[in-house]
Design an enzyme around this catalytic site. Structure first.
Site, PDB file in Angstrom:
ATOM      1  N   ARG A   1      37.334  58.527  43.590  1.00 20.90           N
ATOM      2  CA  ARG A   1      37.305  57.331  44.437  1.00 20.90           C
ATOM      3  C   ARG A   1      38.388  57.459  45.502  1.00 20.90           C
ATOM      4  O   ARG A   1      39.380  58.172  45.326  1.00 20.90           O
ATOM      5  CB  ARG A   1      37.609  56.063  43.616  1.00 20.90           C
ATOM      6  CG  ARG A   1      36.550  55.669  42.597  1.00 20.90           C
ATOM      7  CD  ARG A   1      35.271  55.181  43.258  1.00 20.90           C
ATOM      8  NE  ARG A   1      34.276  54.728  42.285  1.00 20.90           N
ATOM      9  CZ  ARG A   1      33.389  55.514  41.684  1.00 20.90           C
ATOM     10  NH1 ARG A   1      33.373  56.824  41.918  1.00 20.90           N
ATOM     11  NH2 ARG A   1      32.496  55.000  40.843  1.00 20.90           N
TER      12      ARG A   1
ATOM     13  N   TYR B   1      25.005  42.190  45.376  1.00 22.83           N
ATOM     14  CA  TYR B   1      26.321  42.216  46.023  1.00 22.83           C
ATOM     15  C   TYR B   1      26.260  43.006  47.334  1.00 22.83           C
ATOM     16  O   TYR B   1      26.691  42.543  48.397  1.00 22.83           O
ATOM     17  CB  TYR B   1      27.337  42.844  45.058  1.00 22.83           C
ATOM     18  CG  TYR B   1      28.723  43.019  45.610  1.00 22.83           C
ATOM     19  CD1 TYR B   1      29.646  41.978  45.541  1.00 22.83           C
ATOM     20  CD2 TYR B   1      29.118  44.221  46.191  1.00 22.83           C
ATOM     21  CE1 TYR B   1      30.924  42.145  46.042  1.00 22.83           C
ATOM     22  CE2 TYR B   1      30.399  44.389  46.692  1.00 22.83           C
ATOM     23  CZ  TYR B   1      31.293  43.344  46.614  1.00 22.83           C
ATOM     24  OH  TYR B   1      32.552  43.516  47.117  1.00 22.83           O
TER      25      TYR B   1
ATOM     26  N   SER C   1      32.047  45.765  52.204  1.00 24.42           N
ATOM     27  CA  SER C   1      32.365  46.679  51.098  1.00 24.42           C
ATOM     28  C   SER C   1      31.703  48.035  51.277  1.00 24.42           C
ATOM     29  O   SER C   1      30.603  48.138  51.848  1.00 24.42           O
ATOM     30  CB  SER C   1      31.860  46.056  49.799  1.00 24.42           C
ATOM     31  OG  SER C   1      31.848  47.001  48.767  1.00 24.42           O
TER      32      SER C   1
ATOM     33  N   PHE D   1      43.485  38.452  45.356  1.00 24.78           N
ATOM     34  CA  PHE D   1      44.313  39.653  45.491  1.00 24.78           C
ATOM     35  C   PHE D   1      44.541  40.042  46.963  1.00 24.78           C
ATOM     36  O   PHE D   1      45.683  40.058  47.443  1.00 24.78           O
ATOM     37  CB  PHE D   1      43.622  40.774  44.705  1.00 24.78           C
ATOM     38  CG  PHE D   1      44.098  42.158  44.975  1.00 24.78           C
ATOM     39  CD1 PHE D   1      45.450  42.467  45.002  1.00 24.78           C
ATOM     40  CD2 PHE D   1      43.176  43.184  45.162  1.00 24.78           C
ATOM     41  CE1 PHE D   1      45.877  43.764  45.235  1.00 24.78           C
ATOM     42  CE2 PHE D   1      43.598  44.480  45.391  1.00 24.78           C
ATOM     43  CZ  PHE D   1      44.955  44.767  45.434  1.00 24.78           C
TER      44      PHE D   1
ATOM     45  N   GLY E   1      41.320  33.805  41.895  1.00 22.69           N
ATOM     46  CA  GLY E   1      42.668  33.777  42.458  1.00 22.69           C
ATOM     47  C   GLY E   1      43.617  32.925  41.634  1.00 22.69           C
ATOM     48  O   GLY E   1      43.228  32.312  40.639  1.00 22.69           O
TER      49      GLY E   1
ATOM     50  N   ASP F   1      40.213  28.140  48.591  1.00 25.79           N
ATOM     51  CA  ASP F   1      39.999  28.992  47.415  1.00 25.79           C
ATOM     52  C   ASP F   1      39.623  28.095  46.246  1.00 25.79           C
ATOM     53  O   ASP F   1      40.225  27.035  46.068  1.00 25.79           O
ATOM     54  CB  ASP F   1      41.294  29.777  47.102  1.00 25.79           C
ATOM     55  CG  ASP F   1      41.045  30.979  46.209  1.00 25.79           C
ATOM     56  OD1 ASP F   1      40.483  30.799  45.117  1.00 25.79           O
ATOM     57  OD2 ASP F   1      41.427  32.101  46.602  1.00 25.79           O
TER      58      ASP F   1
ATOM     59  N   VAL G   1      39.578  49.394  38.578  1.00 22.04           N
ATOM     60  CA  VAL G   1      39.993  50.217  37.438  1.00 22.04           C
ATOM     61  C   VAL G   1      41.521  50.357  37.353  1.00 22.04           C
ATOM     62  O   VAL G   1      42.084  50.387  36.253  1.00 22.04           O
ATOM     63  CB  VAL G   1      39.279  51.597  37.480  1.00 22.04           C
ATOM     64  CG1 VAL G   1      39.697  52.422  38.689  1.00 22.04           C
ATOM     65  CG2 VAL G   1      39.525  52.363  36.202  1.00 22.04           C
TER      66      VAL G   1
HETATM   67  C1  UD2 Z   1      33.903  49.582  43.737  1.00 16.47           C
HETATM   68  C2  UD2 Z   1      34.119  48.103  43.982  1.00 16.47           C
HETATM   69  C3  UD2 Z   1      32.804  47.393  44.025  1.00 16.47           C
HETATM   70  C4  UD2 Z   1      31.841  48.057  44.991  1.00 16.47           C
HETATM   71  C5  UD2 Z   1      31.726  49.539  44.661  1.00 16.47           C
HETATM   72  C6  UD2 Z   1      30.901  50.262  45.711  1.00 16.47           C
HETATM   73  C7  UD2 Z   1      36.261  47.482  43.007  1.00 16.47           C
HETATM   74  C8  UD2 Z   1      36.941  46.778  41.899  1.00 16.47           C
HETATM   75  N1  UD2 Z   1      34.918  47.537  42.925  1.00 16.47           N
HETATM   76  O1  UD2 Z   1      33.341  49.772  42.451  1.00 16.47           O
HETATM   77  O2  UD2 Z   1      33.021  46.054  44.424  1.00 16.47           O
HETATM   78  O3  UD2 Z   1      32.315  47.870  46.305  1.00 16.47           O
HETATM   79  O4  UD2 Z   1      33.025  50.142  44.676  1.00 16.47           O
HETATM   80  O5  UD2 Z   1      30.695  51.589  45.335  1.00 16.47           O
HETATM   81  O6  UD2 Z   1      36.863  47.940  43.964  1.00 16.47           O
HETATM   82  N2  UD2 Z   1      36.157  52.607  35.091  1.00 16.47           N
HETATM   83  C9  UD2 Z   1      36.579  53.060  33.838  1.00 16.47           C
HETATM   84  N3  UD2 Z   1      37.133  52.163  32.982  1.00 16.47           N
HETATM   85  C10 UD2 Z   1      37.286  50.844  33.278  1.00 16.47           C
HETATM   86  C11 UD2 Z   1      36.875  50.387  34.562  1.00 16.47           C
HETATM   87  C12 UD2 Z   1      36.301  51.295  35.445  1.00 16.47           C
HETATM   88  O7  UD2 Z   1      36.433  54.254  33.515  1.00 16.47           O
HETATM   89  O8  UD2 Z   1      37.810  50.096  32.452  1.00 16.47           O
HETATM   90  C13 UD2 Z   1      35.564  53.569  36.039  1.00 16.47           C
HETATM   91  C14 UD2 Z   1      34.230  53.135  36.601  1.00 16.47           C
HETATM   92  O9  UD2 Z   1      33.170  53.499  35.727  1.00 16.47           O
HETATM   93  C15 UD2 Z   1      34.205  53.881  37.931  1.00 16.47           C
HETATM   94  C16 UD2 Z   1      35.684  53.915  38.354  1.00 16.47           C
HETATM   95  O10 UD2 Z   1      36.423  53.651  37.154  1.00 16.47           O
HETATM   96  O11 UD2 Z   1      33.742  55.194  37.766  1.00 16.47           O
HETATM   97  C17 UD2 Z   1      36.033  52.868  39.379  1.00 16.47           C
HETATM   98  O12 UD2 Z   1      35.565  51.610  38.894  1.00 16.47           O
HETATM   99  P1  UD2 Z   1      35.848  50.232  39.660  1.00 16.47           P
HETATM  100  O13 UD2 Z   1      35.092  49.187  38.923  1.00 16.47           O
HETATM  101  O14 UD2 Z   1      37.293  50.063  39.863  1.00 16.47           O
HETATM  102  O15 UD2 Z   1      35.249  50.460  41.103  1.00 16.47           O
HETATM  103  P2  UD2 Z   1      33.820  51.014  41.601  1.00 16.47           P
HETATM  104  O16 UD2 Z   1      34.095  52.193  42.467  1.00 16.47           O
HETATM  105  O17 UD2 Z   1      32.860  51.155  40.489  1.00 16.47           O
END
Ligand code: UD2
Length: 317
Positions: free
Chosen positions: A219, A146, A122, A11, A35, A30, A190
């Protein structure tokens, strides 16, 4: 200019490649685990060499680094899922840490004219320490394989600049979103999952979205085009040498508000199922981006215009 982009079919890597490949020579490494070659524009016509393989393949990486002189190296190849790293710590460590150390050594030995290597770290390194916003010198609390690997690799990368003169910088991504983000895993970003479900719904297929928790979690969602701006700025600035930068917008939005934005744009209701908060989920996260701004960074997208651009590029109406 000649670039090496590991994870260049993914991405973030492919979006960067697509931005620079009209006027540059590119080598992509890659393994296509996440990807897709379809993400890369002009693969046949432009000066893009695609090497299918893993950054953990030390012979392959030695060949690439000893046979080319690069101006810029972007290292994106990684096990991108935190959950995956918890399930497979040893394999994750090989990809997310050992490949970086190996790449740094290869640069030290073979890349005498390198202008900059940018390592993709990250916001995960901040862990669950609650102080907000997160600044680069905030408390670090890496809680997963990670996060530990990203932090260790980031430090190695920056120390290679001070110890051995390999020109490096690092960036800590917050929640990056945009076209070509792969929604395949439950731990995909998400917004890629949400976009995929709306897309299915608009095509008349059955689809719903699982919201973990009450949707009040916030976020710092940053649009991919702003992220590419930030990456190029960090790579090309003299001041960023041996430095690490948060990459976000400096603003936070709740998932509930994001879902409202989707509903307003798409005029469609998507069934939402609520489930318990995901283990390890943090309630709030956003970046202090003053350091990145000091290099001249100004995000061009708000969450509204970013989601709009994402949907226009992705959803066939
Ligand atoms: C992000 C990064 C991760 C790490 C982390 C550090 C992404 C994809 N992931 O995780 O690599 O760096 O930050 O804090 O950028 N959610 C839902 N439904 C879904 C999927 C997710 O409700 O189907 C919620 C999830 O529980 C969270 C929010 O959406 O509260 C964001 O989730 P995420 O997986 O996109 O990213 P995050 O912040 O957990």
């Amino acid at each position: 200019m000649k670039y090496l982009v590991t994870g260049g079919a993914g991405f973030i890597g492919s979006t960067l490649v697509n931005r620079v490949s009209k006027n540059a020579e590119i080598v992509i490494v890659d393994d296509l685990s996440m990807g897709d070659l379809k993400n890369i524009e002009g693969l046949a016509e432009r000066q893009i060499q695609f090497v299918e393989g893993s950054v953990t393949d030390t012979d392959l990486m030695k060949r690439v680094l000893s046979n080319n002189q690069f101006d810029y190296i972007f290292h994106f190849a990684a096990v991108a899922s935190v959950a995956d790293s918890v399930a497979r710590p040893v394999e994750t460590h090989q990809v997310n840490f050992e490949s970086v150390l190996n790449l740094l050594e290869l640069c030290r030995n073979y890349q005498n004219d390198l202008k900059r290597l940018v390592f993709a770290s990250s916001a995960a390194v901040y862990g669950d320490e609650p102080t907000l916003p997160k600044a680069e010198e905030s408390v670090i609390r890496p809680l997963t394989p990670y996060a530990v690997d990203k932090f260790a690799a980031e430090r190695y990368a920056l120390n290679y600049a001070t110890l051995y003169g390999v020109p490096t910088s690092a960036v800590r991504f917050f929640n990056v979103y945009g076209p070509n983000q792969n929604p395949a895993s439950p731990y995909s970003g998400v917004l890629s999952i949400l976009t995929d479900r709306y897309q299915k719904r608009l095509k008349g297929e059955e689809a719903s979205f699982t919201l973990f928790g009450d949707g009040s979690q916030t976020r710092d969602f940053v649009f991919i085009e702003d992220v590419v701006d930030a990456l190029l700025l960090v790579a090309e600035s003299a001041e960023s040498l041996a430095n690490v930068y948060n990459v976000g917008t400096g603003d936070a939005i709740s998932l509930n508000d994001v879902i409202k934005v989707y509903q307003d744009f798409l005029k469609t209701d998507l069934p939402i199922h609520h489930e318990a908060v995901r283990s390890g989920d943090i309630p709030a996260s956003y970046a202090n981006i003053a350091k990145l701004k000091s290099l001249g960074y100004a995000p061009k997208y708000t969450i509204l215009s970013g989601i709009q651009a994402y949907l226009e590029a992705t959803i066939q109406k």
